[in-house]
Write an enzyme that holds these catalytic residues in place. Structure first.
Site, PDB file in Angstrom:
ATOM      1  N   HIS A   1       0.850  -1.197   0.000  1.00 48.78           N
ATOM      2  CA  HIS A   1       0.000   0.000   0.000  1.00 48.78           C
ATOM      3  C   HIS A   1       0.884   1.244   0.000  1.00 48.78           C
ATOM      4  O   HIS A   1       1.990   1.242   0.557  1.00 48.78           O
ATOM      5  CB  HIS A   1      -0.914  -0.006   1.233  1.00 48.78           C
ATOM      6  CG  HIS A   1      -1.976   1.033   1.199  1.00 48.78           C
ATOM      7  ND1 HIS A   1      -1.723   2.352   1.516  1.00 48.78           N
ATOM      8  CD2 HIS A   1      -3.294   0.970   0.880  1.00 48.78           C
ATOM      9  CE1 HIS A   1      -2.845   3.043   1.393  1.00 48.78           C
ATOM     10  NE2 HIS A   1      -3.808   2.231   1.008  1.00 48.78           N
TER      11      HIS A   1
ATOM     12  N   GLU B   1      -3.079   2.691  -7.305  1.00 46.43           N
ATOM     13  CA  GLU B   1      -3.313   3.808  -6.393  1.00 46.43           C
ATOM     14  C   GLU B   1      -2.567   5.044  -6.893  1.00 46.43           C
ATOM     15  O   GLU B   1      -1.350   5.135  -6.703  1.00 46.43           O
ATOM     16  CB  GLU B   1      -2.756   3.513  -5.002  1.00 46.43           C
ATOM     17  CG  GLU B   1      -3.301   2.343  -4.247  1.00 46.43           C
ATOM     18  CD  GLU B   1      -2.611   2.269  -2.887  1.00 46.43           C
ATOM     19  OE1 GLU B   1      -3.271   2.575  -1.896  1.00 46.43           O
ATOM     20  OE2 GLU B   1      -1.411   1.949  -2.842  1.00 46.43           O
TER      21      GLU B   1
END
Length: 240
Positions: free
Chosen positions: A83, A155
């Protein structure tokens, strides 16, 4: 959220999402470690459970870390790897994330492997090179069989928690690029089969437009997942 808050939110999500899922659509909640054991028992078949991180080693003297084997043992089937916040705040490199991906797969977990560019990298036009490098150094060392088991999450770091959102055209452009890179490496069949999620301030208002794009297969939902109604509306948007 603390333990009780997390259980309450999850219970609401399970009950609300159950009526909205269609076809082979999957809902996955990746929660903090303290919640995982309980959520795996509550989710049933409606919502799958994943962790937000794992350690790269199977075992050893790594006080405070959680291994993929430990995560699997409480009933999880997924884990987020790389992430943007892990990359930014914990300096996780592509090579480290490659090790974590292998550890997850070895223990029967599906990695949700995150990639994406910063605002500077977007503005200077270098984002394709950044994304290609993250793929090559993070997951392109996998065999075709193992790669076909993972999920990719794009992302745009500049659109996480900022209120900014990539336009549907911007998101589609990058998703198409990712799929093309996968096709070059592993072939068209695997490229078509891999799920590529969009994760950048996706919310009930923009979800339908994003999910309508050819190469966007779902969402990696952040802030909007903290409200059961918002999360459920995003699930509904996928079916619109």
């Amino acid at each position: 959220m603390d333990y009780a808050e997390g259980i309450s939110l999850f219970s609401e999500i399970v009950n609300m999402v159950r009526d909205e899922q269609k076809g082979d659509q999957q809902a996955i909640i990746c929660a903090p470690f303290i919640h995982l054991n309980s959520l795996a028992k509550l989710g049933g078949t409606t919502v799958q459970i994943g962790a937000q991180n794992c350690h790269q080693n199977e075992s050893g003297a790594y006080t405070g870390e959680i291994s993929a084997k430990m995560i699997k043992s409480v009933g999880c089937n997924y884990v987020i790897i790389g992430h943007s916040e892990r990359r930014q705040y914990f300096a996780e490199s592509d090579s480290l994330l490659a090790e974590k991906t292998v550890a997850a797969l070895k223990n029967g977990l599906v990695p949700l492997f995150c990639i994406g560019e910063t605002l500077d990298e977007r503005n200077n036009g270098n984002y394709f090179n950044v994304i290609k490098s993250q793929l090559e150094n993070g997951v392109f060392g996998l065999s075709s069989e193992d790669f076909s088991k993972i999920i990719i999450a794009y992302e745009p770091v500049w659109a996480i928690g900022t209120g900014l959102t990539a336009s549907s055209d911007q998101a589609q452009e990058v998703h198409a690029f990712i799929r093309a890179e996968v096709a070059t490496k592993y072939g068209a069949n695997i490229a078509e089969g891999v799920s590529i999620l969009y994760g950048g301030s996706c919310n009930p208002k923009n979800a339908a437009e994003l999910f309508a794009q050819k190469d966007i297969d779902g969402g990696l939902i952040g802030g909007a997942s903290l409200k059961s109604r918002d999360f459920t509306d995003i699930v509904k948007a996928f079916n619109s």
